[in-house]
Design a protein around this motif. Structure first.
Motif, PDB file in Angstrom:
ATOM      1  N   ILE A  29      12.084  -6.772 -10.391  1.00 58.46           N
ATOM      2  CA  ILE A  29      10.707  -6.470  -9.996  1.00 58.46           C
ATOM      3  C   ILE A  29       9.844  -7.730  -9.985  1.00 58.46           C
ATOM      4  CG2 ILE A  29       9.743  -5.873 -12.269  1.00 58.46           C
ATOM      5  CD1 ILE A  29       8.298  -3.523 -10.849  1.00 58.46           C
ATOM      6  N   PHE A  30      10.104  -8.664 -10.895  1.00 65.75           N
ATOM      7  CA  PHE A  30       9.357  -9.923 -10.906  1.00 65.75           C
ATOM      8  C   PHE A  30       9.649 -10.710  -9.635  1.00 65.75           C
ATOM      9  CE2 PHE A  30       8.725 -14.401 -12.066  1.00 65.75           C
ATOM     10  CZ  PHE A  30       7.408 -14.359 -12.509  1.00 65.75           C
ATOM     11  N   SER A  31      10.916 -10.827  -9.287  1.00 67.76           N
ATOM     12  CA  SER A  31      11.309 -11.554  -8.069  1.00 67.76           C
ATOM     13  C   SER A  31      10.740 -10.876  -6.829  1.00 67.76           C
ATOM     14  CB  SER A  31      12.837 -11.623  -7.965  1.00 67.76           C
ATOM     15  OG  SER A  31      13.372 -12.265  -9.088  1.00 67.76           O
ATOM     16  N   PHE A  32      10.834  -9.557  -6.782  1.00 65.60           N
ATOM     17  CA  PHE A  32      10.309  -8.808  -5.642  1.00 65.60           C
ATOM     18  C   PHE A  32       8.792  -8.954  -5.550  1.00 65.60           C
ATOM     19  CE2 PHE A  32       9.302  -4.740  -3.396  1.00 65.60           C
ATOM     20  CZ  PHE A  32       9.984  -5.026  -2.228  1.00 65.60           C
ATOM     21  N   GLY A  33       8.123  -8.932  -6.708  1.00 63.64           N
ATOM     22  CA  GLY A  33       6.669  -9.117  -6.732  1.00 63.64           C
ATOM     23  C   GLY A  33       6.266 -10.470  -6.172  1.00 63.64           C
ATOM     24  N   LEU A  34       6.999 -11.512  -6.546  1.00 61.84           N
ATOM     25  CA  LEU A  34       6.710 -12.840  -6.002  1.00 61.84           C
ATOM     26  C   LEU A  34       6.901 -12.857  -4.491  1.00 61.84           C
ATOM     27  CD1 LEU A  34       8.422 -15.185  -8.622  1.00 61.84           C
ATOM     28  CD2 LEU A  34       5.967 -14.807  -8.300  1.00 61.84           C
ATOM     29  N   TYR A  35       7.970 -12.226  -4.039  1.00 57.67           N
ATOM     30  CA  TYR A  35       8.264 -12.187  -2.610  1.00 57.67           C
ATOM     31  C   TYR A  35       7.187 -11.432  -1.838  1.00 57.67           C
ATOM     32  CZ  TYR A  35      10.336 -10.582   1.753  1.00 57.67           C
ATOM     33  OH  TYR A  35      10.544 -10.279   3.073  1.00 57.67           O
ATOM     34  N   MET A  36       6.865 -10.229  -2.275  1.00 59.20           N
ATOM     35  CA  MET A  36       5.982  -9.371  -1.480  1.00 59.20           C
ATOM     36  C   MET A  36       4.540  -9.874  -1.450  1.00 59.20           C
ATOM     37  SD  MET A  36       5.459  -5.982  -3.766  1.00 59.20           S
ATOM     38  CE  MET A  36       4.107  -6.013  -4.930  1.00 59.20           C
ATOM     39  N   THR A  37       4.086 -10.539  -2.524  1.00 59.11           N
ATOM     40  CA  THR A  37       2.702 -11.009  -2.515  1.00 59.11           C
ATOM     41  C   THR A  37       2.506 -12.168  -1.547  1.00 59.11           C
ATOM     42  OG1 THR A  37       3.128 -12.417  -4.443  1.00 59.11           O
ATOM     43  CG2 THR A  37       2.177 -10.241  -4.864  1.00 59.11           C
ATOM     44  N   GLY A  38       3.591 -12.819  -1.159  1.00 56.42           N
ATOM     45  CA  GLY A  38       3.486 -13.909  -0.204  1.00 56.42           C
ATOM     46  C   GLY A  38       3.553 -13.474   1.249  1.00 56.42           C
ATOM     47  N   LEU A  39       3.732 -12.183   1.481  1.00 55.99           N
ATOM     48  CA  LEU A  39       3.842 -11.681   2.850  1.00 55.99           C
ATOM     49  C   LEU A  39       2.466 -11.440   3.465  1.00 55.99           C
ATOM     50  CD1 LEU A  39       6.667  -9.011   2.391  1.00 55.99           C
ATOM     51  CD2 LEU A  39       6.863 -11.293   3.407  1.00 55.99           C
ATOM     52  N   PRO A  40       2.357 -11.608   4.779  1.00 54.52           N
ATOM     53  CA  PRO A  40       1.092 -11.263   5.444  1.00 54.52           C
ATOM     54  C   PRO A  40       0.901  -9.740   5.450  1.00 54.52           C
ATOM     55  CG  PRO A  40       2.751 -11.849   7.071  1.00 54.52           C
ATOM     56  CD  PRO A  40       3.366 -12.100   5.713  1.00 54.52           C
ATOM     57  N   PHE A  41      -0.333  -9.312   5.597  1.00 50.00           N
ATOM     58  CA  PHE A  41      -0.626  -7.876   5.645  1.00 50.00           C
ATOM     59  C   PHE A  41       0.137  -7.251   6.814  1.00 50.00           C
ATOM     60  CE2 PHE A  41      -3.037  -4.126   6.852  1.00 50.00           C
ATOM     61  CZ  PHE A  41      -3.125  -3.492   5.627  1.00 50.00           C
ATOM     62  N   SER A  42       0.873  -6.192   6.505  1.00 51.58           N
ATOM     63  CA  SER A  42       1.681  -5.509   7.518  1.00 51.58           C
ATOM     64  C   SER A  42       2.128  -4.172   6.946  1.00 51.58           C
ATOM     65  CB  SER A  42       2.911  -6.355   7.877  1.00 51.58           C
ATOM     66  OG  SER A  42       3.792  -6.416   6.771  1.00 51.58           O
ATOM     67  N   PRO A  43       2.649  -3.284   7.797  1.00 47.18           N
ATOM     68  CA  PRO A  43       3.207  -2.037   7.270  1.00 47.18           C
ATOM     69  C   PRO A  43       4.351  -2.289   6.279  1.00 47.18           C
ATOM     70  CG  PRO A  43       2.863  -1.844   9.636  1.00 47.18           C
ATOM     71  CD  PRO A  43       2.603  -3.281   9.272  1.00 47.18           C
ATOM     72  N   ALA A  44       5.158  -3.320   6.532  1.00 50.17           N
ATOM     73  CA  ALA A  44       6.261  -3.632   5.616  1.00 50.17           C
ATOM     74  C   ALA A  44       5.715  -4.024   4.239  1.00 50.17           C
ATOM     75  CB  ALA A  44       7.121  -4.751   6.176  1.00 50.17           C
ATOM     76  N   ARG A  45       4.654  -4.842   4.216  1.00 49.46           N
ATOM     77  CA  ARG A  45       4.065  -5.245   2.935  1.00 49.46           C
ATOM     78  C   ARG A  45       3.548  -4.020   2.177  1.00 49.46           C
ATOM     79  NH1 ARG A  45       0.445 -10.018   0.728  1.00 49.46           N
ATOM     80  NH2 ARG A  45      -0.891  -8.809  -0.650  1.00 49.46           N
TER      81      ARG A  45
END
Length: 187
Positions: A29-45
């Motif tokens: 979850i820590f790794s995923f949290g780092l990944y997802m917070t760096g994504l641009p706003f989108s339905p995937a995010r």
């Protein structure tokens, strides 16, 4: 109710399973949290944030189960080789690190849940089970809580690194077999 005896050399199978399951979940979850917070706003995010919330609630439940197990099942005493050679400050650090990690197992998902509630984004566990809001919608509160979820997650990550460093020290330098108490396998 405490079924482990003080002379037990290893943690119980349940304690070992909960330890490693929670460890893997926290790293994920820590790794995923780092990944997802760096994504641009989108339905995937948005989808990833929901997955992150579901994982956080699952970790909260696992943490509760682990704490209940720990309270009701006495852990094994530290081996004599460890207690004879461990300075008092290391014993304090050992217990303090474990207590802080347990506190953060609960604080991080609860702060995330409060943030989500304050931001007006309810948690619907696995898209099926709506969880109650912990606080009323409040943009000001959401703004105040948002960084704390991350700060606490980084604090837990630092404690995990400290915990792993201590395990490596005991395994490689002290060679006292402390790690064997928490490894799955033969009794």
């Amino acid at each position: 109710m405490n079924n482990a005896t003080p002379s037990a050399k290893r943690y119980s199978t349940t304690a070992i399973a909960l330890h490693w399951l929670l460890a893997l979940a926290l790293i994920g979850i820590f790794s995923f949290g780092l990944y997802m917070t760096g994504l641009p706003f989108s339905p995937a995010r948005l989808k990833y944030f929901n997955w992150h919330k579901w994982a956080g609630m699952t970790i909260l439940i696992l943490s509760a189960l682990r704490l209940i197990w720990r309270i009701t099942h006495r852990p094994p005493e530290l081996p004599d080789a460890v207690t004879r050679t461990m300075p008092a400050w290391q014993r304090v650090a050992h217990h303090g690190t474990h207590h802080l990690m347990y506190a953060l197992f609960f604080a991080i998902p609860l702060v995330g849940w409060m943030y989500s509630s304050a931001a007006g984004f309810p948690i619907v566990l696995f898209g099926q089970l709506p969880l109650p809001d912990l606080v009323s919608k409040s943009p000001e509160l959401a703004e105040a809580l948002k960084p704390w979820h991350g700060y606490l997650a980084y604090a837990l990550a630092a404690l995990v690194v400290l915990h792993v460093a201590a395990v490596i020290k005991h395994q490689i330098i002290d060679r006292d077999g402390l790690l064997s108490r928490m490894l799955p396998g033969s009794r």
